[in-house]
Write a protein that holds these residues in place. Structure first.
Motif, PDB file in Angstrom:
ATOM      1  N   UNK A 115      92.119  23.196  20.338  1.00 57.12           N
ATOM      2  CA  UNK A 115      91.899  21.570  19.493  1.00 57.12           C
ATOM      3  C   UNK A 115      92.693  20.543  21.192  1.00 57.12           C
ATOM      4  N   UNK A 116      93.346  21.324  21.168  1.00 57.70           N
ATOM      5  CA  UNK A 116      93.955  19.993  22.058  1.00 57.70           C
ATOM      6  C   UNK A 116      92.630  19.318  23.139  1.00 57.70           C
ATOM      7  N   UNK A 117      92.581  20.732  23.904  1.00 58.47           N
ATOM      8  CA  UNK A 117      91.498  20.868  24.861  1.00 58.47           C
ATOM      9  C   UNK A 117      90.252  19.891  24.517  1.00 58.47           C
ATOM     10  N   UNK A 118      89.865  20.377  23.228  1.00 61.73           N
ATOM     11  CA  UNK A 118      88.380  18.667  22.570  1.00 61.73           C
ATOM     12  C   UNK A 118      88.591  17.748  22.294  1.00 61.73           C
ATOM     13  N   UNK A 119      89.855  17.442  21.915  1.00 55.35           N
ATOM     14  CA  UNK A 119      90.423  16.112  22.029  1.00 55.35           C
ATOM     15  C   UNK A 119      90.090  15.424  22.942  1.00 55.35           C
ATOM     16  N   UNK A 120      91.157  15.757  23.929  1.00 49.05           N
ATOM     17  CA  UNK A 120      91.564  15.418  25.295  1.00 49.05           C
ATOM     18  C   UNK A 120      89.330  14.821  25.894  1.00 49.05           C
ATOM     19  N   UNK A 121      88.691  15.809  25.382  1.00 49.63           N
ATOM     20  CA  UNK A 121      87.175  15.633  26.001  1.00 49.63           C
ATOM     21  C   UNK A 121      86.985  14.221  25.557  1.00 49.63           C
ATOM     22  N   UNK A 122      87.338  13.506  23.941  1.00 47.15           N
ATOM     23  CA  UNK A 122      86.427  12.877  23.735  1.00 47.15           C
ATOM     24  C   UNK A 122      86.622  11.370  24.428  1.00 47.15           C
ATOM     25  N   UNK A 123      85.748  10.994  24.577  1.00 47.11           N
ATOM     26  CA  UNK A 123      85.910   9.870  26.065  1.00 47.11           C
ATOM     27  C   UNK A 123      86.825   8.480  24.779  1.00 47.11           C
ATOM     28  N   UNK A 124      87.516   7.848  25.457  1.00 47.18           N
ATOM     29  CA  UNK A 124      88.314   7.773  25.090  1.00 47.18           C
ATOM     30  C   UNK A 124      88.345   5.854  25.024  1.00 47.18           C
ATOM     31  N   UNK A 125      87.331   5.503  25.521  1.00 50.38           N
ATOM     32  CA  UNK A 125      86.177   4.494  25.275  1.00 50.38           C
ATOM     33  C   UNK A 125      86.122   4.147  23.698  1.00 50.38           C
ATOM     34  N   UNK A 152      82.748  20.593  19.707  1.00 50.82           N
ATOM     35  CA  UNK A 152      83.436  20.395  20.969  1.00 50.82           C
ATOM     36  C   UNK A 152      83.762  22.147  20.814  1.00 50.82           C
ATOM     37  N   UNK A 153      85.006  22.452  19.754  1.00 49.52           N
ATOM     38  CA  UNK A 153      85.947  23.466  19.986  1.00 49.52           C
ATOM     39  C   UNK A 153      85.398  24.333  19.075  1.00 49.52           C
ATOM     40  N   UNK A 154      83.833  24.699  18.058  1.00 47.62           N
ATOM     41  CA  UNK A 154      83.274  25.459  17.719  1.00 47.62           C
ATOM     42  C   UNK A 154      83.349  27.262  18.087  1.00 47.62           C
ATOM     43  N   UNK A 155      82.403  26.727  19.281  1.00 43.52           N
ATOM     44  CA  UNK A 155      82.300  28.148  20.558  1.00 43.52           C
ATOM     45  C   UNK A 155      83.676  28.795  21.014  1.00 43.52           C
ATOM     46  N   UNK A 156      83.837  27.800  21.209  1.00 42.23           N
ATOM     47  CA  UNK A 156      85.914  28.778  21.382  1.00 42.23           C
ATOM     48  C   UNK A 156      86.312  29.340  20.488  1.00 42.23           C
ATOM     49  N   UNK A 161      88.170  34.226  16.965  1.00 41.75           N
ATOM     50  CA  UNK A 161      87.669  34.785  15.735  1.00 41.75           C
ATOM     51  C   UNK A 161      87.605  36.107  15.407  1.00 41.75           C
ATOM     52  N   UNK A 162      86.751  35.942  17.190  1.00 42.24           N
ATOM     53  CA  UNK A 162      86.567  37.702  17.705  1.00 42.24           C
ATOM     54  C   UNK A 162      86.922  38.698  18.236  1.00 42.24           C
ATOM     55  N   UNK A 163      88.129  37.904  18.812  1.00 40.43           N
ATOM     56  CA  UNK A 163      89.010  38.799  19.513  1.00 40.43           C
ATOM     57  C   UNK A 163      90.329  39.145  18.392  1.00 40.43           C
ATOM     58  N   UNK A 164      89.842  38.194  17.618  1.00 36.96           N
ATOM     59  CA  UNK A 164      91.130  38.821  16.005  1.00 36.96           C
ATOM     60  C   UNK A 164      90.524  39.629  15.232  1.00 36.96           C
ATOM     61  N   UNK A 165      89.827  39.766  15.388  1.00 33.77           N
ATOM     62  CA  UNK A 165      88.733  40.867  14.848  1.00 33.77           C
ATOM     63  C   UNK A 165      90.074  42.197  15.327  1.00 33.77           C
ATOM     64  N   UNK A 166      89.514  41.690  17.332  1.00 20.63           N
ATOM     65  CA  UNK A 166      89.421  43.383  17.490  1.00 20.63           C
ATOM     66  C   UNK A 166      90.799  43.506  17.802  1.00 20.63           C
ATOM     67  N   UNK A 167      91.768  42.118  17.877  1.00 17.18           N
ATOM     68  CA  UNK A 167      93.125  42.028  18.000  1.00 17.18           C
ATOM     69  C   UNK A 167      93.473  42.952  17.110  1.00 17.18           C
ATOM     70  N   UNK A 213      76.582  35.187  12.609  1.00 19.18           N
ATOM     71  CA  UNK A 213      76.784  33.235  11.706  1.00 19.18           C
ATOM     72  C   UNK A 213      77.422  32.273  11.952  1.00 19.18           C
ATOM     73  N   UNK A 214      77.593  32.455  13.391  1.00 15.28           N
ATOM     74  CA  UNK A 214      78.680  31.321  14.357  1.00 15.28           C
ATOM     75  C   UNK A 214      77.571  30.229  15.041  1.00 15.28           C
ATOM     76  N   UNK A 215      76.564  31.446  15.232  1.00 13.11           N
ATOM     77  CA  UNK A 215      75.127  30.408  16.109  1.00 13.11           C
ATOM     78  C   UNK A 215      74.223  29.643  15.068  1.00 13.11           C
ATOM     79  N   UNK A 216      74.403  30.556  14.275  1.00 18.25           N
ATOM     80  CA  UNK A 216      74.174  29.380  12.899  1.00 18.25           C
ATOM     81  C   UNK A 216      74.470  28.172  12.432  1.00 18.25           C
ATOM     82  N   UNK A 217      75.692  28.414  12.653  1.00 16.66           N
ATOM     83  CA  UNK A 217      76.671  27.592  12.250  1.00 16.66           C
ATOM     84  C   UNK A 217      76.633  26.285  13.094  1.00 16.66           C
ATOM     85  N   UNK A 218      76.732  27.077  14.703  1.00 20.74           N
ATOM     86  CA  UNK A 218      76.278  25.732  15.804  1.00 20.74           C
ATOM     87  C   UNK A 218      75.698  25.014  15.461  1.00 20.74           C
TER      88      UNK A 218
END
Length: 232
Positions: A115-125, A152-156, A161-167, A213-218
């Motif tokens: 989320x931090x990276x996604x927020x910073x990616x939004x233009x300051x303008x 922007x954060x949806x894909x990562x 979530x997938x990593x949490x399933x495996x972990x 499911x995530x592809x459809x949501x995106x």
């Protein structure tokens, strides 16, 4: 695969699959609630909040999830008298709760950085334009910045979530009978390695279902962007 063994242990594995899903859903949902405040703290102008959130994220992203699980599950026993005094020992003596707590804290750190990276990616303008229209800081965040950042954060976030399933298979090590725990039990009693192939197949099914499911949501959340690009 011995049909007799499959008939005997498959119901137990399906029960473990439900435990796995419950563990992941609760952890990811609670982690999402923690992630936004942590991400905002990382972006804060306050040195104290930036340092505190950085230390949290640095620890949970920099150490193995297995070590974190051990710290909570075995370490909580060192503070039994304290937890009994505040009435929480009934929770901390349960392996499932310890795993939920650990997984929540872990995924919150990863989601916060996303989320931090996604927020910073939004233009300051865009922020400046919104402020010039008379919106207050919290209104700019809620109505302008966050909706775009979440896209922007949806894909990562889906990858997390997938990593949490495996972990989540780590939970089996501390006696939680999730999918992997039930599989280990079946193998210990039958010595039939095919149970692990069945477990792998279940994990693959979960991951593939989440991916679709995530592809459809995106696609649904970004359809206006695709329409704008087509018109351009």
């Amino acid at each position: 695969m011995n049909p007799e063994l499959l008939a005997r242990y498959l119901p137990r594995m399906l029960e473990g699959l439900l435990v796995t899903m419950e563990l992941v859903v609760i952890s990811v949902a609670l982690g999402a609630l923690l992630a936004l405040p942590i991400a905002l703290a990382r972006l804060s102008s306050s040195w104290f909040w930036r340092s505190l959130s950085f230390g949290y994220v640095y620890f949970f992203r920099g150490t193995p999830l297995l070590a974190q699980t051990y710290l909570v599950y075995y370490g909580s026993g060192q503070f039994r008298h304290f937890f009994e005094a505040i009435g929480l020992w009934g929770l901390f003596r349960e392996a499932f709760f310890c795993c939920v707590l650990t997984f929540t804290l872990n995924t919150a750190a990863y989601q916060a950085e996303i989320l931090r990276g996604a927020i910073r990616a939004i233009s300051q303008g865009q922020r400046e334009a919104a402020l010039s229209l008379g919106l207050r800081q919290h209104q700019v965040l809620i109505r302008v910045i966050l909706p775009q950042a979440l896209i922007l954060a949806l894909r990562p976030l889906g990858n997390e979530i997938i990593l949490m399933v495996k972990s989540s298979a780590i939970a089996a090590i501390v006696t939680v009978f999730d999918l992997m725990g039930a599989t280990r039990l079946a193998y210990a009693r039958s010595f039939d390695i095919s149970f692990y192939f069945w477990a792998a197949a279940f994990y693959l099914i979960i991951v593939e279902a989440l991916r679709r499911l995530w592809d459809r949501l995106e696609r649904r959340m970004t359809r206006h962007l695709a329409l704008s690009a087509h018109r351009a």
